[in-house]
Design a protein around this motif. Structure first.
Motif, mmCIF file in Angstrom:
data_model
loop_
_atom_site.group_PDB
_atom_site.id
_atom_site.type_symbol
_atom_site.label_atom_id
_atom_site.label_comp_id
_atom_site.label_asym_id
_atom_site.label_seq_id
_atom_site.Cartn_x
_atom_site.Cartn_y
_atom_site.Cartn_z
ATOM 1 N N GLU A 105 -4.355 7.309 -7.349
ATOM 2 C CA GLU A 105 -4.769 7.629 -5.975
ATOM 3 C C GLU A 105 -3.782 6.996 -4.992
ATOM 4 O O GLU A 105 -3.320 5.874 -5.188
ATOM 5 N N LEU A 106 -3.458 7.742 -3.932
ATOM 6 C CA LEU A 106 -2.569 7.250 -2.886
ATOM 7 C C LEU A 106 -3.268 7.330 -1.529
ATOM 8 O O LEU A 106 -4.229 8.090 -1.369
ATOM 9 N N PRO A 107 -2.779 6.608 -0.541
ATOM 10 C CA PRO A 107 -3.289 6.806 0.817
ATOM 11 C C PRO A 107 -3.080 8.259 1.243
ATOM 12 O O PRO A 107 -2.060 8.877 0.912
ATOM 13 N N SER A 108 -4.024 8.808 1.981
ATOM 14 C CA SER A 108 -3.989 10.228 2.358
ATOM 15 C C SER A 108 -2.764 10.590 3.186
ATOM 16 O O SER A 108 -2.371 11.756 3.257
ATOM 17 N N ARG B 131 -8.711 -2.202 -0.211
ATOM 18 C CA ARG B 131 -9.629 -1.686 -1.226
ATOM 19 C C ARG B 131 -9.076 -1.884 -2.628
ATOM 20 O O ARG B 131 -9.795 -2.292 -3.544
ATOM 21 N N ARG B 132 -7.775 -1.624 -2.807
ATOM 22 C CA ARG B 132 -7.172 -1.738 -4.138
ATOM 23 C C ARG B 132 -7.135 -3.200 -4.602
ATOM 24 O O ARG B 132 -7.390 -3.498 -5.765
ATOM 25 N N VAL B 133 -6.822 -4.090 -3.705
ATOM 26 C CA VAL B 133 -6.795 -5.513 -4.039
ATOM 27 C C VAL B 133 -8.184 -5.990 -4.465
ATOM 28 O O VAL B 133 -8.335 -6.734 -5.436
ATOM 29 N N ALA B 134 -9.208 -5.517 -3.747
ATOM 30 C CA ALA B 134 -10.577 -5.899 -4.085
ATOM 31 C C ALA B 134 -10.993 -5.338 -5.443
ATOM 32 O O ALA B 134 -11.644 -6.026 -6.236
ATOM 33 N N GLU B 135 -10.613 -4.087 -5.716
ATOM 34 C CA GLU B 135 -10.969 -3.456 -6.994
ATOM 35 C C GLU B 135 -10.395 -4.216 -8.182
ATOM 36 O O GLU B 135 -11.045 -4.352 -9.224
ATOM 37 N N GLY C 274 0.820 -1.205 0.000
ATOM 38 C CA GLY C 274 0.000 0.000 0.000
ATOM 39 C C GLY C 274 0.849 1.249 0.000
ATOM 40 O O GLY C 274 0.327 2.357 0.108
ATOM 41 N N GLY C 275 2.177 1.085 -0.112
ATOM 42 C CA GLY C 275 3.088 2.223 -0.242
ATOM 43 C C GLY C 275 3.162 2.681 -1.686
ATOM 44 O O GLY C 275 2.809 1.941 -2.619
ATOM 45 N N LYS C 276 3.648 3.889 -1.913
ATOM 46 C CA LYS C 276 3.577 4.511 -3.241
ATOM 47 C C LYS C 276 4.345 3.724 -4.306
ATOM 48 O O LYS C 276 3.896 3.632 -5.450
ATOM 49 N N ASP C 277 5.513 3.160 -3.967
ATOM 50 C CA ASP C 277 6.286 2.433 -4.958
ATOM 51 C C ASP C 277 5.574 1.147 -5.382
ATOM 52 O O ASP C 277 5.546 0.806 -6.568
ATOM 53 N N SER C 278 4.993 0.439 -4.426
ATOM 54 C CA SER C 278 4.269 -0.783 -4.788
ATOM 55 C C SER C 278 2.973 -0.444 -5.523
ATOM 56 O O SER C 278 2.509 -1.217 -6.372
ATOM 57 N N ILE C 279 2.393 0.719 -5.236
ATOM 58 C CA ILE C 279 1.203 1.160 -5.961
ATOM 59 C C ILE C 279 1.554 1.434 -7.424
ATOM 60 O O ILE C 279 0.808 1.063 -8.345
ATOM 61 N N TRP D 226 6.806 10.263 -8.331
ATOM 62 C CA TRP D 226 5.765 11.270 -8.122
ATOM 63 C C TRP D 226 5.279 11.867 -9.442
ATOM 64 O O TRP D 226 4.084 12.137 -9.605
ATOM 65 N N HIS D 227 6.178 12.069 -10.386
ATOM 66 C CA HIS D 227 5.745 12.555 -11.700
ATOM 67 C C HIS D 227 4.818 11.529 -12.368
ATOM 68 O O HIS D 227 3.834 11.904 -13.030
ATOM 69 N N TYR D 228 5.131 10.245 -12.190
ATOM 70 C CA TYR D 228 4.297 9.189 -12.782
ATOM 71 C C TYR D 228 2.930 9.140 -12.099
ATOM 72 O O TYR D 228 1.902 8.977 -12.766
ATOM 73 N N ILE D 229 2.917 9.288 -10.791
ATOM 74 C CA ILE D 229 1.651 9.329 -10.048
ATOM 75 C C ILE D 229 0.785 10.477 -10.552
ATOM 76 O O ILE D 229 -0.426 10.325 -10.739
ATOM 77 N N ALA D 230 1.427 11.625 -10.803
ATOM 78 C CA ALA D 230 0.685 12.783 -11.314
ATOM 79 C C ALA D 230 0.158 12.521 -12.722
ATOM 80 O O ALA D 230 -1.011 12.787 -13.021
ATOM 81 N N ARG D 231 1.032 11.968 -13.579
ATOM 82 C CA ARG D 231 0.633 11.730 -14.965
ATOM 83 C C ARG D 231 -0.506 10.720 -15.070
ATOM 84 O O ARG D 231 -1.448 10.885 -15.857
ATOM 85 N N GLU D 232 -0.412 9.651 -14.268
ATOM 86 C CA GLU D 232 -1.397 8.575 -14.330
ATOM 87 C C GLU D 232 -2.607 8.826 -13.435
ATOM 88 O O GLU D 232 -3.538 8.025 -13.411
#
Length: 302
Positions: A204-207, A80-84, A38-43, A195-201
């Motif tokens: 959603e990340l944990p708050s 939640r992500r695994v279920a989705e 659930g960390g950003k790199d694994s996301i 972070w640039h990839y997270i923005a481009r794509e």
């Protein structure tokens, strides 16, 4: 008539390399698994896996080595992500390992160190022979020593002097029964790239990754959230601070940083200006020694 020059952006090149690596693993190895906390790199790795095998489903399960000391926001996101995505989630549980006697509770209460035997037991139980990890070469010195395919012996141990060449992006996945490969598709990414990839794509990340108010204590120059796993010590001042997390892990040893970055764009600006790695700034367990991470990886840590 002249044709327009074909250009590939930096992020496109990184994405293509990571997708190629994932496809190579699935082609070469029988039982891969993606380490997902659930960390950003694994996301980001999960998004890459979606793209690598679209329009089909991701052809391997995900695994979380669960210390039992999780930030609730991250655990909720994981489930939640695994279920989705309809994924199989394998949980390698440190609390269960403590109950069975496989490991013992450390005196300082920090469980990161005892994740290794729990991980290795899960690898053996499920016969995983390739583990996708989100390590990047800019996050810690020992990470930079590893190749894209990091060979581990039958005891799960890593020998930095015995690594396979990867000339021309040719990866050797040969292994004997009991041996495995750790695979790092994000090896050539930086925190800023992520972070640039997270923005481009628009991922959603944990708050917890964005600025929020949290009760903390200052300890060894770092801000730790006061919670059930990390209570304030006698004489420590508890106070509210506006913070965010650059990395998430065991809540008993992962610190926050002061920040007003509450959007992905602000986080990118903040990361671009910093000169301290996320682990160096926020992971207390990495301050044990200069070679703390390398020692753990030699023992079998991912």
């Amino acid at each position: 008539m002249t044709s327009a020059a074909y250009q590939v952006t930096h992020l496109d090149a990184l994405e293509a390399e990571s997708i190629f690596v994932m496809r190579e693993v699935v082609a070469e190895l029988e039982r891969p698994v993606l380490l997902f906390s659930g960390g950003k790199d694994s996301i980001v790795m999960l998004r890459l896996a979606q793209k690598a095998f679209a329009p089909g489903h991701i052809p391997f399960p995900v695994m979380h080595v669960d210390t039992g000391h999780n930030f609730p926001e991250v655990l909720d996101y994981r489930d939640r992500r695994v279920a989705e995505l309809g994924l199989q989630l394998v949980v390698a549980s440190v609390p269960e390992a403590l109950a069975s006697g496989l490991v013992r509770e450390p005196a300082d209460g920090t469980r990161n160190r005892i994740q290794t035997p729990v991980l290795l037991e899960a690898v053996e139980k499920h016969r995983f022979n390739a583990l996708f990890g989100g390590a990047r070469r800019d996050e810690e010195k020992a990470r930079a020593k590893e190749r894209m395919f990091s060979f581990r012996d039958e005891f799960g141990q890593w020998d930095p002097k015995n690594q396979r060449p990867e000339l021309w992006a040719l990866y050797n996945g040969r292994h004997h029964p009991g041996e495995s490969i750790r695979v790092f598709p994000l090896s050539n990414w930086t925190e800023l790239d992520v972070w640039h990839y997270i923005a481009r794509e628009r991922i959603e990340l944990p708050s917890i990754y964005y600025a929020h108010d949290r009760e903390v204590v200052e300890r060894d120059g770092m801000l730790y959230a006061v919670n059930e796993f990390l209570p304030a010590r006698a004489g420590e001042d508890r106070f509210k601070a506006r913070v965010r997390y650059r990395t998430v892990g065991d809540a008993s040893c992962t610190a926050a940083v002061r920040s007003d970055a509450d959007t992905v764009e602000k986080v990118i600006d903040e990361v671009a200006a910093t000169r301290i790695t996320e682990r160096g700034a926020t992971r207390g367990d990495d301050r044990v020694s200069e070679a703390a991470m390398e020692d753990r990886k030699r023992e079998g840590y991912f």
